[in-house]
Each structure stands twice: as structure tokens, then as C-alpha cells.
Scaffold this motif. Sequence first.
Motif, PDB file in Angstrom:
ATOM      1  N   PRO A   2       0.807  -1.230   0.000  1.00  0.00           N
ATOM      2  CA  PRO A   2       0.000   0.000   0.000  1.00  0.00           C
ATOM      3  C   PRO A   2       0.841   1.282   0.000  1.00  0.00           C
ATOM      4  CG  PRO A   2       0.189  -0.826   2.216  1.00  0.00           C
ATOM      5  CD  PRO A   2       0.951  -1.785   1.349  1.00  0.00           C
ATOM      6  N   SER A   3       1.925   1.295  -0.757  1.00  0.00           N
ATOM      7  CA  SER A   3       2.768   2.494  -0.789  1.00  0.00           C
ATOM      8  C   SER A   3       2.090   3.594  -1.588  1.00  0.00           C
ATOM      9  CB  SER A   3       4.132   2.176  -1.416  1.00  0.00           C
ATOM     10  OG  SER A   3       4.879   1.307  -0.604  1.00  0.00           O
ATOM     11  N   LEU A   4       2.295   4.829  -1.148  1.00  0.00           N
ATOM     12  CA  LEU A   4       1.800   6.009  -1.849  1.00  0.00           C
ATOM     13  C   LEU A   4       2.999   6.799  -2.368  1.00  0.00           C
ATOM     14  CD1 LEU A   4      -0.924   7.175   0.709  1.00  0.00           C
ATOM     15  CD2 LEU A   4      -1.291   5.846  -1.391  1.00  0.00           C
ATOM     16  N   PHE A   5       2.925   7.226  -3.631  1.00  0.00           N
ATOM     17  CA  PHE A   5       4.032   7.953  -4.241  1.00  0.00           C
ATOM     18  C   PHE A   5       3.627   9.317  -4.789  1.00  0.00           C
ATOM     19  CE2 PHE A   5       5.003   3.402  -4.685  1.00  0.00           C
ATOM     20  CZ  PHE A   5       6.235   3.357  -4.050  1.00  0.00           C
ATOM     21  N   SER A  24       4.588  16.218   8.980  1.00  0.00           N
ATOM     22  CA  SER A  24       4.446  15.352   7.812  1.00  0.00           C
ATOM     23  C   SER A  24       4.402  16.157   6.520  1.00  0.00           C
ATOM     24  CB  SER A  24       3.187  14.500   7.949  1.00  0.00           C
ATOM     25  OG  SER A  24       3.255  13.693   9.119  1.00  0.00           O
ATOM     26  N   LEU A  25       3.748  17.308   6.540  1.00  0.00           N
ATOM     27  CA  LEU A  25       3.733  18.162   5.351  1.00  0.00           C
ATOM     28  C   LEU A  25       5.152  18.584   4.973  1.00  0.00           C
ATOM     29  CD1 LEU A  25       0.594  20.330   6.133  1.00  0.00           C
ATOM     30  CD2 LEU A  25       0.924  18.991   4.043  1.00  0.00           C
ATOM     31  N   ALA A  26       5.958  18.906   5.975  1.00  0.00           N
ATOM     32  CA  ALA A  26       7.347  19.289   5.684  1.00  0.00           C
ATOM     33  C   ALA A  26       8.143  18.106   5.147  1.00  0.00           C
ATOM     34  CB  ALA A  26       8.002  19.851   6.938  1.00  0.00           C
ATOM     35  N   ASP A  27       7.787  16.895   5.542  1.00  0.00           N
ATOM     36  CA  ASP A  27       8.501  15.709   5.081  1.00  0.00           C
ATOM     37  C   ASP A  27       8.249  15.410   3.603  1.00  0.00           C
ATOM     38  OD1 ASP A  27       9.614  15.311   7.573  1.00  0.00           O
ATOM     39  OD2 ASP A  27       8.047  13.937   8.243  1.00  0.00           O
ATOM     40  N   LEU A  28       7.346  16.145   2.982  1.00  0.00           N
ATOM     41  CA  LEU A  28       7.127  16.006   1.538  1.00  0.00           C
ATOM     42  C   LEU A  28       8.161  16.781   0.724  1.00  0.00           C
ATOM     43  CD1 LEU A  28       3.234  16.270   1.384  1.00  0.00           C
ATOM     44  CD2 LEU A  28       4.608  14.283   0.718  1.00  0.00           C
ATOM     45  N   HIS A  35      13.723  10.329   3.343  1.00  0.00           N
ATOM     46  CA  HIS A  35      13.596   9.483   4.541  1.00  0.00           C
ATOM     47  C   HIS A  35      12.164   9.037   4.799  1.00  0.00           C
ATOM     48  CE1 HIS A  35      17.722  10.485   5.585  1.00  0.00           C
ATOM     49  NE2 HIS A  35      17.428  11.770   5.518  1.00  0.00           N
ATOM     50  N   ALA A  36      11.207   9.536   4.026  1.00  0.00           N
ATOM     51  CA  ALA A  36       9.789   9.307   4.303  1.00  0.00           C
ATOM     52  C   ALA A  36       9.216   8.217   3.408  1.00  0.00           C
ATOM     53  CB  ALA A  36       9.001  10.600   4.117  1.00  0.00           C
ATOM     54  N   ARG A  37       8.467   7.319   4.035  1.00  0.00           N
ATOM     55  CA  ARG A  37       7.694   6.323   3.294  1.00  0.00           C
ATOM     56  C   ARG A  37       6.236   6.519   3.664  1.00  0.00           C
ATOM     57  NH1 ARG A  37      10.179   0.428   3.985  1.00  0.00           N
ATOM     58  NH2 ARG A  37       8.818   0.066   2.189  1.00  0.00           N
ATOM     59  N   TYR A  51       8.835   7.595   9.022  1.00  0.00           N
ATOM     60  CA  TYR A  51       9.952   8.504   8.758  1.00  0.00           C
ATOM     61  C   TYR A  51      11.233   7.892   9.315  1.00  0.00           C
ATOM     62  CZ  TYR A  51      12.697  12.744   8.286  1.00  0.00           C
ATOM     63  OH  TYR A  51      13.672  13.636   7.930  1.00  0.00           O
ATOM     64  N   GLY A  52      12.142   7.518   8.404  1.00  0.00           N
ATOM     65  CA  GLY A  52      13.268   6.691   8.770  1.00  0.00           C
ATOM     66  C   GLY A  52      14.584   7.379   9.013  1.00  0.00           C
ATOM     67  N   ALA A  53      14.592   8.695   9.208  1.00  0.00           N
ATOM     68  CA  ALA A  53      15.859   9.375   9.488  1.00  0.00           C
ATOM     69  C   ALA A  53      16.379   9.050  10.876  1.00  0.00           C
ATOM     70  CB  ALA A  53      15.708  10.887   9.331  1.00  0.00           C
ATOM     71  N   TYR A  54      15.512   8.537  11.732  1.00  0.00           N
ATOM     72  CA  TYR A  54      15.884   8.171  13.089  1.00  0.00           C
ATOM     73  C   TYR A  54      15.648   6.667  13.269  1.00  0.00           C
ATOM     74  CZ  TYR A  54      15.381  13.207  13.755  1.00  0.00           C
ATOM     75  OH  TYR A  54      15.491  14.563  13.636  1.00  0.00           O
TER      76      TYR A  54
END
Length: 257
Positions: A2-5, A24-28, A35-37, A51-54
Motif C-alpha cells: 500500500p505504498s503512496l508515491f 508530515s507536510l514538511a517531510d514532503l 527518509h519518508a515512506r 519517517y526513517g531518518a531516526y
Amino acid sequence: MPSLFDTADIRARLESDRAWAAFSLADLDPPLLEHARWFGPASGTGVVLVYGAYSPPIVVCHGDIDECDETLAEPDVRSCTQSAYLNMAPEQARVLLKHFPQFEQRAMVRMVLNGRVAAASPTPAHQVQRLGIDDLDALRALYSEEPPAFFLPSQLQTGVYFGVRHQDDIVAVAGTHVVSDVARVAALGNVHTRSDVRGRGLAQAVTQAVCGELQSRGIVTCVLNIVATNDAARRVYERVGFQEYCRYSEGMAFRRG
């Protein structure tokens, strides 16, 4: 899977609650986007951000919580969220606690800036300076007193940081976790005043400086998070112009097994 791109579709889903979705808006935006899935149904309003930066990744749900429920059960989502740093709004508890029964919850408050930021008080204002990557060592020395959970050196380059100096030391700082000029959102964070100079209005001065710069750039939604019991910090932010938006919980969380 169910990935969104489609970032335009994701952005539209997040815009329904800008104050909750500010991070989350900034992570776009690049470079955070790498880093965001994003996961969710092809059509609908539900979005699960991983969010995988951490390490472990930060997990936040947006939109329809029942759609997020189905998404969190997907094998590909389960595999990358066996452990997570979870952000949970009260209305999401029935779903998230099912998927993450082990949750080291800490009660938090999301605050949002209401209106134009107040002018900085004149006494410390002349000491407030913009900080950059050249100030990293001095900033690390300040943060060594109480290390922040989510500070990356790159934030000095991509965000907005102001500090107060005393001789060669930085004794007070306020900055941003994220800033998006595209979405016009920002999240204040990593605010700290050295223990021996507290009570002098420095935290308010650097916070006002950051917020003033953000608003001059066209940021219209500025949020911050505080521990629910931190009444002293809350009073500082209220003087700047922040108001409580919602209560939520955050902390380490683990799936069963």
C-alpha cells in the motif's frame, strides 16, 4: 503493497488537519522526503507516515483511522515498523494500541502559533543572533546539558536557529525541527537555555526571533510540542502567542512478538 508515491495526493490528505500534520507536510519536501515512506489506500484519506531518518522510525497516522488500521496490518508496513517512535492522537488509540500494545507513552501538548508573533522584549533582543552550521560545536556544548531527542546538524542549514551568546558560549537557543516554504508550515524545537542563566527572558527572546523570521518567510502554520507537565515552558510559549491545539501521546512502541 500500500505504498503512496503521488505527493500531490498525499499533500491533499494531510492538508485537512495542518496543525496535526505540520511535520508530515514538511517531510514532503527534499531532502526530508528521501527518509519518508507513505502508506495508505489508493483512494481515501488515510495516510501512515514512516519517517526513517531516526532509529526506530517515527510513525504518524493521518486521516481516516480505520484506513490506517488496515494499512498498519499490511505485511510490508509491519516489517518496517516492528518498533517505532509513535505519535498518537486520543482518537487513534483504539487502533494504534492494537498494533503497538507495548507503548511507552508520554503525555504531550501540541501548540500552534495564533496570529502575528509579539515583538521581542528590548532587554535581551540585541543579544539574539542568527545561528548557522559554523555554530555547531558551540551548540553541541549547550545541548550537552540536556541532549535533545531530535537534533541533526543539517537542521542548522535547512532550518531557522537563533541564539544568545555570552562571551564565546551560546547560552540560549531556539530552532526548528522542520520548515516547509512550499506547505508554509514549520515546527519549532530544540529550545534550551543554560541552567545558570534561566529566568532572564532569553527563551522567549530566541523563540520570538525564530517565529518572526518564519512569519517573514510566509509561514502560516507554526507548531511546537511540549511535555504536558512542563508548565514553565508553556507559559513562555503562551507569551509568544502559542495556544494549545491538542493533547497526544508519543514514545517508543513495539508490535506484539
